[in-house]
Design an enzyme around this catalytic site. Structure first.
Site, PDB file in Angstrom:
ATOM      1  N   GLU A 179       1.448 -11.861   4.945  1.00 33.34           N
ATOM      2  CA  GLU A 179       0.469 -11.163   6.007  1.00 33.34           C
ATOM      3  C   GLU A 179       0.800 -11.643   7.395  1.00 33.34           C
ATOM      4  O   GLU A 179       0.893 -12.464   8.036  1.00 33.34           O
ATOM      5  CB  GLU A 179      -1.099 -11.953   5.718  1.00 33.34           C
ATOM      6  CG  GLU A 179      -1.534 -11.494   4.308  1.00 33.34           C
ATOM      7  CD  GLU A 179      -1.953 -10.462   4.017  1.00 33.34           C
ATOM      8  OE1 GLU A 179      -1.942  -9.588   5.151  1.00 33.34           O
ATOM      9  OE2 GLU A 179      -2.586 -10.168   3.018  1.00 33.34           O
ATOM     10  N   HIS A 218       0.860  -1.083   0.039  1.00 34.48           N
ATOM     11  CA  HIS A 218      -0.047   0.099   0.023  1.00 34.48           C
ATOM     12  C   HIS A 218       1.037   1.382   0.028  1.00 34.48           C
ATOM     13  O   HIS A 218       1.993   1.195  -0.391  1.00 34.48           O
ATOM     14  CB  HIS A 218      -1.023   0.023   0.987  1.00 34.48           C
ATOM     15  CG  HIS A 218      -1.899  -1.359   1.095  1.00 34.48           C
ATOM     16  ND1 HIS A 218      -2.813  -1.784   0.387  1.00 34.48           N
ATOM     17  CD2 HIS A 218      -1.496  -2.479   1.907  1.00 34.48           C
ATOM     18  CE1 HIS A 218      -3.324  -2.670   0.635  1.00 34.48           C
ATOM     19  NE2 HIS A 218      -2.485  -3.214   1.440  1.00 34.48           N
ATOM     20  N   GLU A 240      -2.272   0.322   7.723  1.00 32.78           N
ATOM     21  CA  GLU A 240      -1.424  -0.789   7.240  1.00 32.78           C
ATOM     22  C   GLU A 240      -0.346  -0.128   6.482  1.00 32.78           C
ATOM     23  O   GLU A 240       0.802  -0.708   6.420  1.00 32.78           O
ATOM     24  CB  GLU A 240      -2.341  -1.540   6.182  1.00 32.78           C
ATOM     25  CG  GLU A 240      -1.499  -2.840   5.657  1.00 32.78           C
ATOM     26  CD  GLU A 240      -2.284  -3.932   4.665  1.00 32.78           C
ATOM     27  OE1 GLU A 240      -1.444  -4.783   4.505  1.00 32.78           O
ATOM     28  OE2 GLU A 240      -3.287  -3.491   4.533  1.00 32.78           O
TER      29      GLU A 240
END
Length: 408
Positions: free
Chosen positions: A372, A240, A255
Protein backbone atom coordinates in the site's frame (compact mmCIF):
# COMPACT_ATOMS: atom_id res chain seq x y z
CA UNK A 1 5.41 -20.46 -22.11
CA UNK A 2 7.25 -23.67 -21.46
CA UNK A 3 8.82 -25.20 -24.54
CA UNK A 4 10.78 -28.33 -25.21
CA UNK A 5 12.48 -27.65 -28.50
CA UNK A 6 15.93 -27.93 -30.00
CA UNK A 7 17.35 -24.61 -31.14
CA UNK A 8 19.43 -24.34 -34.27
CA UNK A 9 23.11 -24.46 -33.38
CA UNK A 10 24.19 -20.83 -33.08
CA UNK A 11 25.63 -18.34 -30.63
CA UNK A 12 24.21 -15.86 -28.15
CA UNK A 13 25.95 -13.02 -26.35
CA UNK A 14 25.77 -12.55 -22.56
CA UNK A 15 24.08 -9.26 -21.60
CA UNK A 16 24.19 -9.51 -17.79
CA UNK A 17 27.34 -8.40 -15.97
CA UNK A 18 27.71 -11.89 -14.50
CA UNK A 19 25.57 -14.79 -15.70
CA UNK A 20 25.10 -18.03 -13.78
CA UNK A 21 25.38 -21.29 -15.71
CA UNK A 22 23.21 -23.97 -14.11
CA UNK A 23 23.09 -27.75 -14.25
CA UNK A 24 19.47 -27.74 -15.46
CA UNK A 25 16.86 -25.50 -17.11
CA UNK A 26 15.62 -23.57 -14.08
CA UNK A 27 16.53 -21.75 -10.90
CA UNK A 28 16.04 -24.98 -8.96
CA UNK A 29 19.31 -26.32 -10.36
CA UNK A 30 22.80 -25.74 -8.96
CA UNK A 31 25.12 -23.04 -10.32
CA UNK A 32 28.04 -24.86 -11.99
CA UNK A 33 29.96 -21.85 -13.32
CA UNK A 34 29.66 -18.20 -14.29
CA UNK A 35 30.35 -16.22 -17.47
CA UNK A 36 30.77 -12.50 -17.91
CA UNK A 37 29.13 -9.86 -20.08
CA UNK A 38 30.06 -10.08 -23.75
CA UNK A 39 30.90 -13.78 -23.67
CA UNK A 40 29.61 -15.69 -26.70
CA UNK A 41 28.01 -19.04 -25.99
CA UNK A 42 27.19 -21.84 -28.42
CA UNK A 43 23.52 -22.83 -28.17
CA UNK A 44 22.84 -26.56 -28.48
CA UNK A 45 19.28 -26.74 -27.14
CA UNK A 46 16.37 -24.90 -25.52
CA UNK A 47 14.04 -25.85 -22.69
CA UNK A 48 11.70 -23.96 -20.34
CA UNK A 49 12.90 -20.53 -21.57
CA UNK A 50 16.51 -21.60 -20.88
CA UNK A 51 19.25 -22.17 -23.46
CA UNK A 52 21.49 -25.21 -23.16
CA UNK A 53 24.94 -23.94 -24.08
CA UNK A 54 28.45 -25.30 -24.60
CA UNK A 55 31.16 -23.40 -22.74
CA UNK A 56 34.72 -22.71 -23.89
CA UNK A 57 36.05 -25.56 -21.70
CA UNK A 58 33.74 -28.01 -23.46
CA UNK A 59 31.29 -28.40 -20.57
CA UNK A 60 27.58 -27.76 -21.05
CA UNK A 61 25.00 -26.00 -18.90
CA UNK A 62 21.88 -23.85 -18.99
CA UNK A 63 21.49 -20.07 -18.98
CA UNK A 64 18.38 -17.88 -18.73
CA UNK A 65 17.33 -16.89 -22.26
CA UNK A 66 16.26 -13.41 -21.16
CA UNK A 67 19.81 -12.57 -20.02
CA UNK A 68 21.45 -13.16 -23.39
CA UNK A 69 21.06 -11.43 -26.73
CA UNK A 70 19.19 -13.76 -29.02
CA UNK A 71 20.17 -12.58 -32.49
CA UNK A 72 20.00 -15.70 -34.58
CA UNK A 73 18.68 -18.59 -32.50
CA UNK A 74 15.53 -19.95 -34.07
CA UNK A 75 13.76 -22.50 -31.89
CA UNK A 76 11.30 -24.96 -33.30
CA UNK A 77 7.71 -23.76 -33.08
CA UNK A 78 5.82 -25.05 -30.11
CA UNK A 79 2.23 -25.37 -31.31
CA UNK A 80 0.16 -25.32 -34.46
CA UNK A 81 -2.92 -23.08 -34.28
CA UNK A 82 -5.77 -22.02 -36.57
CA UNK A 83 -7.26 -18.53 -36.64
CA UNK A 84 -10.87 -18.68 -35.43
CA UNK A 85 -11.82 -15.00 -35.71
CA UNK A 86 -15.03 -14.07 -37.54
CA UNK A 87 -13.26 -11.07 -39.05
CA UNK A 88 -9.63 -10.19 -39.67
CA UNK A 89 -7.25 -10.83 -36.76
CA UNK A 90 -4.77 -8.02 -36.13
CA UNK A 91 -1.10 -8.96 -35.91
CA UNK A 92 0.67 -6.58 -33.53
CA UNK A 93 4.27 -5.69 -32.82
CA UNK A 94 3.86 -6.07 -29.04
CA UNK A 95 1.31 -7.95 -26.84
CA UNK A 96 -1.01 -4.96 -26.38
CA UNK A 97 -4.10 -3.59 -28.11
CA UNK A 98 -2.35 -0.22 -28.32
CA UNK A 99 0.67 -1.66 -30.15
CA UNK A 100 1.40 -1.09 -33.85
CA UNK A 101 -0.56 -3.33 -36.28
CA UNK A 102 1.79 -5.18 -38.62
CA UNK A 103 -0.92 -6.88 -40.69
CA UNK A 104 -3.94 -9.15 -40.44
CA UNK A 105 -4.79 -12.85 -40.57
CA UNK A 106 -7.96 -14.42 -41.92
CA UNK A 107 -10.29 -17.00 -40.39
CA UNK A 108 -8.84 -20.47 -41.04
CA UNK A 109 -5.23 -19.35 -41.47
CA UNK A 110 -2.72 -21.72 -39.84
CA UNK A 111 0.04 -20.26 -37.68
CA UNK A 112 2.86 -21.56 -35.52
CA UNK A 113 2.67 -20.30 -31.94
CA UNK A 114 6.04 -19.74 -30.30
CA UNK A 115 4.85 -18.70 -26.85
CA UNK A 116 1.92 -17.26 -24.90
CA UNK A 117 1.63 -14.69 -22.13
CA UNK A 118 -1.29 -12.86 -20.52
CA UNK A 119 -3.76 -13.82 -23.24
CA UNK A 120 -1.45 -13.08 -26.19
CA UNK A 121 0.22 -15.56 -28.54
CA UNK A 122 3.65 -14.90 -30.04
CA UNK A 123 3.99 -15.93 -33.69
CA UNK A 124 6.39 -15.53 -36.60
CA UNK A 125 4.95 -13.03 -39.11
CA UNK A 126 6.79 -11.97 -42.27
CA UNK A 127 10.11 -12.95 -40.75
CA UNK A 128 9.70 -11.19 -37.40
CA UNK A 129 8.25 -11.91 -33.98
CA UNK A 130 4.70 -10.63 -33.60
CA UNK A 131 1.64 -11.07 -31.37
CA UNK A 132 -2.05 -11.92 -31.77
CA UNK A 133 -4.94 -12.11 -29.30
CA UNK A 134 -4.90 -15.76 -28.17
CA UNK A 135 -8.68 -15.82 -27.71
CA UNK A 136 -9.07 -15.74 -31.51
CA UNK A 137 -6.96 -18.80 -32.27
CA UNK A 138 -7.45 -22.51 -31.65
CA UNK A 139 -4.45 -24.67 -30.74
CA UNK A 140 -4.59 -27.82 -32.85
CA UNK A 141 -1.51 -29.82 -31.87
CA UNK A 142 2.07 -29.59 -30.72
CA UNK A 143 4.65 -29.33 -33.46
CA UNK A 144 7.37 -30.19 -30.98
CA UNK A 145 8.19 -33.87 -30.87
CA UNK A 146 10.89 -35.72 -29.00
CA UNK A 147 12.63 -38.95 -29.82
CA UNK A 148 13.32 -41.66 -27.26
CA UNK A 149 16.99 -40.74 -26.96
CA UNK A 150 16.13 -37.33 -25.50
CA UNK A 151 12.98 -38.36 -23.63
CA UNK A 152 12.37 -36.28 -20.53
CA UNK A 153 10.24 -36.76 -17.47
CA UNK A 154 8.11 -34.57 -15.27
CA UNK A 155 7.97 -34.99 -11.50
CA UNK A 156 4.83 -33.89 -9.65
CA UNK A 157 5.34 -31.42 -6.80
CA UNK A 158 2.09 -31.72 -4.83
CA UNK A 159 -0.44 -34.43 -3.89
CA UNK A 160 -3.76 -34.51 -5.77
CA UNK A 161 -2.31 -32.88 -8.89
CA UNK A 162 -4.77 -33.13 -11.79
CA UNK A 163 -4.06 -34.97 -15.03
CA UNK A 164 -6.67 -33.86 -17.54
CA UNK A 165 -8.17 -35.30 -20.70
CA UNK A 166 -7.23 -32.22 -22.73
CA UNK A 167 -4.67 -29.40 -22.37
CA UNK A 168 -7.24 -27.13 -20.77
CA UNK A 169 -8.19 -26.25 -17.18
CA UNK A 170 -11.84 -26.77 -18.09
CA UNK A 171 -11.36 -30.36 -19.30
CA UNK A 172 -12.16 -33.41 -17.19
CA UNK A 173 -9.72 -34.87 -14.67
CA UNK A 174 -8.83 -38.45 -15.59
CA UNK A 175 -6.33 -39.16 -12.82
CA UNK A 176 -4.88 -37.66 -9.65
CA UNK A 177 -1.10 -37.69 -9.20
CA UNK A 178 0.83 -37.69 -5.94
CA UNK A 179 3.91 -35.72 -4.94
CA UNK A 180 7.00 -37.42 -6.40
CA UNK A 181 5.15 -39.29 -9.17
CA UNK A 182 7.05 -39.19 -12.47
CA UNK A 183 5.75 -39.37 -16.04
CA UNK A 184 7.56 -39.54 -19.38
CA UNK A 185 6.78 -36.56 -21.61
CA UNK A 186 5.16 -37.69 -24.85
CA UNK A 187 4.79 -34.21 -26.33
CA UNK A 188 4.00 -30.58 -25.60
CA UNK A 189 0.86 -28.57 -26.31
CA UNK A 190 0.84 -24.98 -25.18
CA UNK A 191 1.50 -24.86 -21.44
CA UNK A 192 0.77 -28.59 -21.02
CA UNK A 193 2.79 -31.79 -21.16
CA UNK A 194 1.28 -34.83 -22.81
CA UNK A 195 1.87 -37.89 -20.60
CA UNK A 196 0.74 -41.47 -20.23
CA UNK A 197 -1.11 -42.05 -16.96
CA UNK A 198 -0.58 -44.99 -14.62
CA UNK A 199 -3.63 -46.65 -16.16
CA UNK A 200 -2.19 -46.27 -19.65
CA UNK A 201 -4.49 -43.45 -20.77
CA UNK A 202 -3.28 -40.33 -22.56
CA UNK A 203 -3.51 -37.18 -20.47
CA UNK A 204 -2.17 -33.67 -19.97
CA UNK A 205 -0.49 -32.06 -16.97
CA UNK A 206 0.17 -28.32 -16.55
CA UNK A 207 3.80 -27.27 -16.83
CA UNK A 208 3.60 -25.02 -13.76
CA UNK A 209 2.91 -27.86 -11.30
CA UNK A 210 5.83 -30.15 -12.21
CA UNK A 211 9.62 -30.22 -12.41
CA UNK A 212 11.48 -31.54 -15.44
CA UNK A 213 14.42 -33.96 -15.59
CA UNK A 214 16.20 -35.66 -18.46
CA UNK A 215 17.19 -39.31 -18.38
CA UNK A 216 19.88 -39.91 -15.80
CA UNK A 217 19.26 -36.65 -13.95
CA UNK A 218 17.88 -36.43 -10.46
CA UNK A 219 15.01 -34.07 -9.70
CA UNK A 220 15.98 -31.13 -7.53
CA UNK A 221 14.50 -31.70 -4.08
CA UNK A 222 14.12 -28.07 -3.20
CA UNK A 223 14.10 -24.87 -5.15
CA UNK A 224 17.26 -22.88 -4.47
CA UNK A 225 17.11 -19.15 -4.11
CA UNK A 226 18.42 -17.16 -7.04
CA UNK A 227 21.79 -15.61 -6.44
CA UNK A 228 20.94 -12.34 -8.11
CA UNK A 229 17.98 -10.19 -9.08
CA UNK A 230 19.07 -10.45 -12.72
CA UNK A 231 18.04 -14.12 -12.77
CA UNK A 232 14.71 -13.65 -11.04
CA UNK A 233 11.20 -13.79 -12.45
CA UNK A 234 9.04 -11.07 -10.88
CA UNK A 235 5.27 -10.81 -11.32
CA UNK A 236 3.95 -7.29 -10.73
CA UNK A 237 0.24 -6.99 -10.02
CA UNK A 238 -1.30 -3.53 -10.62
CA UNK A 239 -4.29 -3.63 -8.29
CA UNK A 240 -7.90 -3.31 -9.52
CA UNK A 241 -8.74 -2.48 -13.16
CA UNK A 242 -11.69 -2.41 -15.53
CA UNK A 243 -15.02 -2.33 -13.67
CA UNK A 244 -13.10 -2.41 -10.36
CA UNK A 245 -11.74 1.14 -9.97
CA UNK A 246 -10.46 0.69 -6.39
CA UNK A 247 -10.20 3.76 -4.17
CA UNK A 248 -10.73 7.33 -5.39
CA UNK A 249 -8.63 10.22 -4.16
CA UNK A 250 -9.90 13.51 -2.85
CA UNK A 251 -8.89 15.09 -6.16
CA UNK A 252 -10.32 12.30 -8.32
CA UNK A 253 -7.33 9.98 -8.70
CA UNK A 254 -8.50 6.43 -9.45
CA UNK A 255 -6.48 3.68 -7.82
CA UNK A 256 -6.70 1.39 -10.88
CA UNK A 257 -4.98 3.99 -13.08
CA UNK A 258 -2.36 4.92 -10.49
CA UNK A 259 -1.35 1.30 -9.84
CA UNK A 260 -0.84 0.63 -13.56
CA UNK A 261 1.35 3.71 -13.96
CA UNK A 262 3.37 2.64 -10.94
CA UNK A 263 3.71 -0.95 -12.19
CA UNK A 264 5.09 0.18 -15.54
CA UNK A 265 7.80 2.31 -13.90
CA UNK A 266 8.75 -0.47 -11.44
CA UNK A 267 8.83 -3.01 -14.29
CA UNK A 268 11.18 -0.84 -16.35
CA UNK A 269 13.52 -0.46 -13.38
CA UNK A 270 13.63 -4.20 -12.65
CA UNK A 271 14.08 -5.11 -16.32
CA UNK A 272 17.11 -2.82 -16.49
CA UNK A 273 18.74 -5.14 -13.94
CA UNK A 274 18.06 -8.16 -16.17
CA UNK A 275 15.06 -9.49 -14.24
CA UNK A 276 12.21 -11.12 -16.13
CA UNK A 277 9.06 -9.12 -15.30
CA UNK A 278 5.45 -10.13 -16.03
CA UNK A 279 2.47 -7.83 -15.38
CA UNK A 280 -0.89 -9.34 -14.45
CA UNK A 281 -2.48 -6.61 -16.59
CA UNK A 282 -1.05 -4.02 -18.97
CA UNK A 283 -4.24 -2.07 -19.64
CA UNK A 284 -7.43 -0.94 -17.90
CA UNK A 285 -8.97 -4.41 -17.71
CA UNK A 286 -10.52 -6.51 -14.97
CA UNK A 287 -8.44 -9.48 -13.81
CA UNK A 288 -9.86 -11.72 -11.09
CA UNK A 289 -7.89 -12.29 -7.89
CA UNK A 290 -7.73 -15.99 -8.73
CA UNK A 291 -6.25 -15.29 -12.17
CA UNK A 292 -3.65 -12.99 -10.64
CA UNK A 293 -2.33 -15.76 -8.39
CA UNK A 294 -2.49 -18.24 -11.28
CA UNK A 295 -0.19 -16.00 -13.30
CA UNK A 296 2.35 -16.12 -10.46
CA UNK A 297 2.07 -19.90 -10.39
CA UNK A 298 2.22 -20.25 -14.18
CA UNK A 299 5.49 -18.36 -14.42
CA UNK A 300 6.87 -19.91 -11.22
CA UNK A 301 7.53 -16.39 -9.96
CA UNK A 302 10.39 -15.86 -7.55
CA UNK A 303 8.42 -12.92 -6.15
CA UNK A 304 4.85 -11.66 -6.66
CA UNK A 305 4.20 -8.01 -5.72
CA UNK A 306 0.70 -6.51 -5.72
CA UNK A 307 0.64 -2.71 -5.92
CA UNK A 308 -2.12 -0.68 -4.24
CA UNK A 309 -2.94 2.70 -2.69
CA UNK A 310 -4.78 2.91 0.60
CA UNK A 311 -7.79 5.01 1.59
CA UNK A 312 -9.86 5.50 4.72
CA UNK A 313 -13.65 5.37 4.63
CA UNK A 314 -13.94 8.46 6.81
CA UNK A 315 -11.49 10.26 4.47
CA UNK A 316 -9.24 11.17 7.40
CA UNK A 317 -6.65 13.25 5.55
CA UNK A 318 -4.18 13.14 8.45
CA UNK A 319 -3.26 9.48 7.88
CA UNK A 320 -0.35 9.05 5.48
CA UNK A 321 2.36 6.58 4.54
CA UNK A 322 3.13 3.25 2.92
CA UNK A 323 2.81 -0.27 4.37
CA UNK A 324 4.24 -3.64 3.31
CA UNK A 325 2.04 -6.72 3.83
CA UNK A 326 2.90 -10.42 3.74
CA UNK A 327 0.91 -13.52 4.74
CA UNK A 328 3.18 -16.56 4.94
CA UNK A 329 5.81 -16.53 7.67
CA UNK A 330 8.26 -17.68 4.99
CA UNK A 331 7.80 -14.29 3.30
CA UNK A 332 8.62 -12.21 6.38
CA UNK A 333 12.25 -11.79 5.31
CA UNK A 334 11.15 -10.67 1.85
CA UNK A 335 8.75 -8.13 3.39
CA UNK A 336 11.49 -6.82 5.68
CA UNK A 337 13.98 -6.33 2.84
CA UNK A 338 11.52 -4.60 0.50
CA UNK A 339 10.15 -2.42 3.29
CA UNK A 340 13.66 -1.34 4.22
CA UNK A 341 14.36 -0.50 0.59
CA UNK A 342 11.23 1.65 0.47
CA UNK A 343 12.08 3.32 3.75
CA UNK A 344 15.51 4.25 2.42
CA UNK A 345 14.43 5.56 -0.98
CA UNK A 346 10.86 6.85 -0.68
CA UNK A 347 9.96 10.25 0.74
CA UNK A 348 6.88 9.18 2.71
CA UNK A 349 6.11 7.86 6.20
CA UNK A 350 7.03 4.19 6.49
CA UNK A 351 4.37 2.28 8.44
CA UNK A 352 6.44 -0.91 8.50
CA UNK A 353 5.73 -4.47 7.42
CA UNK A 354 3.02 -6.69 8.85
CA UNK A 355 0.79 -9.70 8.18
CA UNK A 356 -2.14 -9.01 5.84
CA UNK A 357 -4.90 -11.52 5.09
CA UNK A 358 -5.36 -10.64 1.41
CA UNK A 359 -6.44 -13.18 -1.22
CA UNK A 360 -3.44 -12.61 -3.52
CA UNK A 361 -1.16 -13.32 -0.55
CA UNK A 362 -3.13 -16.07 1.21
CA UNK A 363 -3.83 -18.09 -1.95
CA UNK A 364 -0.42 -17.57 -3.52
CA UNK A 365 2.09 -20.44 -3.60
CA UNK A 366 4.88 -18.08 -4.65
CA UNK A 367 6.64 -15.58 -2.32
CA UNK A 368 4.21 -12.67 -2.26
CA UNK A 369 3.83 -9.10 -0.98
CA UNK A 370 1.10 -6.48 -1.15
CA UNK A 371 2.28 -2.88 -1.02
CA UNK A 372 0.00 0.00 0.00
CA UNK A 373 2.07 2.87 -1.37
CA UNK A 374 0.25 5.86 0.10
CA UNK A 375 -3.23 7.07 1.06
CA UNK A 376 -5.50 8.51 -1.61
CA UNK A 377 -7.58 9.94 1.24
CA UNK A 378 -4.59 12.21 2.01
CA UNK A 379 -4.21 15.17 -0.38
CA UNK A 380 -0.45 15.19 0.29
CA UNK A 381 -0.10 11.50 -0.50
CA UNK A 382 -2.34 11.84 -3.55
CA UNK A 383 -0.09 14.57 -4.94
CA UNK A 384 2.94 12.32 -4.39
CA UNK A 385 1.24 9.34 -6.02
CA UNK A 386 0.59 11.39 -9.17
CA UNK A 387 4.21 12.54 -9.50
CA UNK A 388 6.81 10.81 -11.67
CA UNK A 389 9.49 11.46 -9.02
CA UNK A 390 7.53 9.44 -6.46
CA UNK A 391 7.05 6.55 -8.90
CA UNK A 392 10.80 6.54 -9.53
CA UNK A 393 11.47 6.54 -5.77
CA UNK A 394 9.19 3.54 -5.27
CA UNK A 395 10.81 1.71 -8.18
CA UNK A 396 14.25 2.32 -6.68
CA UNK A 397 13.07 1.18 -3.24
CA UNK A 398 11.58 -2.06 -4.57
CA UNK A 399 14.70 -2.64 -6.66
CA UNK A 400 17.01 -2.16 -3.65
CA UNK A 401 14.84 -4.35 -1.44
CA UNK A 402 14.72 -7.21 -3.95
CA UNK A 403 18.44 -6.93 -4.63
CA UNK A 404 19.11 -7.40 -0.90
CA UNK A 405 16.60 -10.26 -0.69
CA UNK A 406 18.18 -12.27 -3.48
CA UNK A 407 21.72 -11.50 -2.39
CA UNK A 408 21.00 -12.86 1.09
Amino acid sequence: MTTIAMANADTVSVQADVLNVRSGPGLAYDVTSQVRKGTNLKVIGEENDWYQVRLEDGNTGYVASWLVENTSVSAASNSLAVVSSDGNLNVRKEPSTSSEILGTLNNGDQINVISEQNGWAQIKYQGQNAWVDASYITIRESTTKMDESSLQKVTVREDNTNIRSKPDLNSSVIEKASSGDTYAIQGVQGDWYKVQTKSGAEGYIANWVVDITTQGESTPKEKSKTTSLSEATIVLDPGHGGNDPGAEGTNGTLEKKATLKMANVVADKLRQSGAKVILTRDSDEYVSLSDRTKIAEKYNADVFISLHFDSLEDKDSSVSGQTTYYYSKNDKGLAKDVNEGLEKDVDITNRGYQVGDYYVLRENDQPALLLELGYLSSPEDEARINSSSYRNQVAQGIYDGLADYFAN
